[in-house]
Design an enzyme around this catalytic site. Structure first.
Site, PDB file in Angstrom:
ATOM      1  CE  LYS A  81      -1.047  -0.269   5.000  1.00 46.18           C
ATOM      2  NZ  LYS A  81      -0.495   0.908   5.624  1.00 46.18           N
ATOM      3  CG  ASP A  82       3.905   2.065   2.615  1.00 45.09           C
ATOM      4  OD1 ASP A  82       2.768   2.448   2.955  1.00 45.09           O
ATOM      5  OD2 ASP A  82       4.762   1.653   3.424  1.00 45.09           O
ATOM      6  NE  ARG A 129      -7.556   2.903   4.578  1.00 50.12           N
ATOM      7  CZ  ARG A 129      -7.731   2.096   5.630  1.00 50.12           C
ATOM      8  NH1 ARG A 129      -8.908   1.556   5.859  1.00 50.12           N
ATOM      9  NH2 ARG A 129      -6.735   1.825   6.445  1.00 50.12           N
ATOM     10  NE  ARG A 130      -6.485   2.013   9.453  1.00 48.69           N
ATOM     11  CZ  ARG A 130      -5.191   1.767   9.596  1.00 48.69           C
ATOM     12  NH1 ARG A 130      -4.378   2.686  10.093  1.00 48.69           N
ATOM     13  NH2 ARG A 130      -4.690   0.592   9.240  1.00 48.69           N
ATOM     14  NE  ARG A 151       4.095   9.921  10.356  1.00 51.37           N
ATOM     15  CZ  ARG A 151       5.312  10.095   9.855  1.00 51.37           C
ATOM     16  NH1 ARG A 151       5.786  11.304   9.660  1.00 51.37           N
ATOM     17  NH2 ARG A 151       6.064   9.066   9.551  1.00 51.37           N
ATOM     18  NE  ARG A 157       0.719   4.809  13.879  1.00 55.45           N
ATOM     19  CZ  ARG A 157       0.168   5.232  12.748  1.00 55.45           C
ATOM     20  NH1 ARG A 157      -1.096   4.973  12.508  1.00 55.45           N
ATOM     21  NH2 ARG A 157       0.871   5.901  11.859  1.00 55.45           N
ATOM     22  CB  CYS A 244      -0.780   5.961  -0.890  1.00 55.52           C
ATOM     23  SG  CYS A 244       0.758   6.753  -1.249  1.00 55.52           S
TER      24      CYS A 244
END
Length: 319
Positions: A81-82, A129-130, A151, A157, A244
């Site tokens: 996805k990166d 997106r989330r 981040r 996190r 992205c």
């Protein structure tokens, strides 16, 4: 004379190292050659700015690709996805191995599920997106939540939750699985609630295009069905002209009749980060047998989403 070790370029994060170690082991078994991990620091790892401000997740890829071009490493492993959606002619995507669980998970205080979160719960994620999908779900189910931009690596996190600064954070199931930490998840978010990022859970094994012999060897690790699925997802992202870090979710899954895979269903979503507007559509077609067919599936769904107003929900579209 023994062949010299293959050098695998990897980011330094715990997760990147874990992913690269899995690939290194697979390449050792395949080739009988030693594989050494070469740690490379990327701008995305050292900058404290939010990803959208520094060019999206592509910043994690550039340093690894530079090392490939210089010949400092023989191949590199990325989270798929990166990768930018446009493939550079300098590099070959040699293999996309079988995908891990593509879902997102919640890591919440006191073992809470998403539905069990208190009113006003603060949920951390660095992903528009989330945010878009969590806020839309909350609006539709009479919940009030606050999404907080964060981040950092998995430890930092989860640390926000452990320290009581946040009620929960959202992470990718694949990353926790690869780190052996899926036990930290308190809830798996169904893809009907939060569609993952295009390519989430999949790895990309990349080498320089000039190294055709190595590309052919690494190609043995490719999983055609995973590649078809992620190609369709990334084609959707590209056709939306979104980067992205845009609030786009996509998942292609295979619909089976008994043991026989019959069709591929591609679902896509784009939304405003506050969740007030969401365009979510799906399309189903034969399982793509070529790159062109997979790409066409993504483009077709993107066109339908754009016709329903998706462009206006993405903020600044990537140029």
């Amino acid at each position: 004379m023994t062949e010299k070790a293959l050098r695998l370029g990897t980011r330094r994060s715990k997760l990147a190292m874990a992913q690269s170690a899995l690939v290194a082991e697979a390449v050792r078994e395949l080739t009988g050659r030693e594989v050494e991990l070469v740690e490379i620091t990327t701008f995305g790892d050292t900058s404290r700015q939010h990803l959208a401000q520094i060019g999206g997740t592509g910043v994690f890829v550039t340093a690894l690709r530079d090392a490939l071009l210089r010949g400092d490493v023989d191949f590199a492993v990325h989270s798929l996805k990166d990768l930018p959606t446009t493939q550079s002619p300098d590099f070959t995507l040699a293999a996309v191995p079988p995908r891990e669980d593509p879902r997102d998970v919640l890591v919440a205080r006191d073992g809470l599920t998403f539905a069990g979160l208190p009113d006003g719960a603060r949920i951390g994620t660095g992903s528009p997106r989330r945010m878009a999908q969590l806020n839309a779900y909350a609006r539709g189910h009479g919940m009030t939540i606050e999404t907080v931009a964060i981040r950092g690596n998995v430890d930092s996190r989860i640390g926000y939750v452990r320290a009581g600064e946040l009620d929960a954070v959202v992470l990718a199931a694949a990353g926790l699985n690869r780190l052996g930490r899926i036990g930290d998840a308190t809830d798996f978010l169904p893809v009907d609630t939060v569609l993952p990022a295009p390519g989430q859970g999949a790895l990309a094994i990349e080498c320089a295009s000039r190294d055709t012999a190595l590309a052919a060897v690494l190609g043995e690790l490719d999983d055609p069905l995973t590649r078809a699925a992620v190609t369709a997802e990334r084609s959707l992202l590209a056709a939306l002209e979104a980067g992205c870090s845009a609030p786009v979710g996509a998942l292609a899954d295979l619909l089976a009749d008994g043991q026989i895979v019959k069709e591929m269903r591609l679902r896509g979503v784009v939304g405003s980060t506050d969740g007030s507007a969401l365009v979510a559509l799906s399309t189903t077609g034969p399982v793509p047998s070529t790159h062109e067919q997979a790409t066409a599936l993504g483009r077709e769904l993107a066109d339908e989403m754009l016709a329903k107003g998706a462009a206006g929900l993405m903020g600044e579209r990537a140029q």
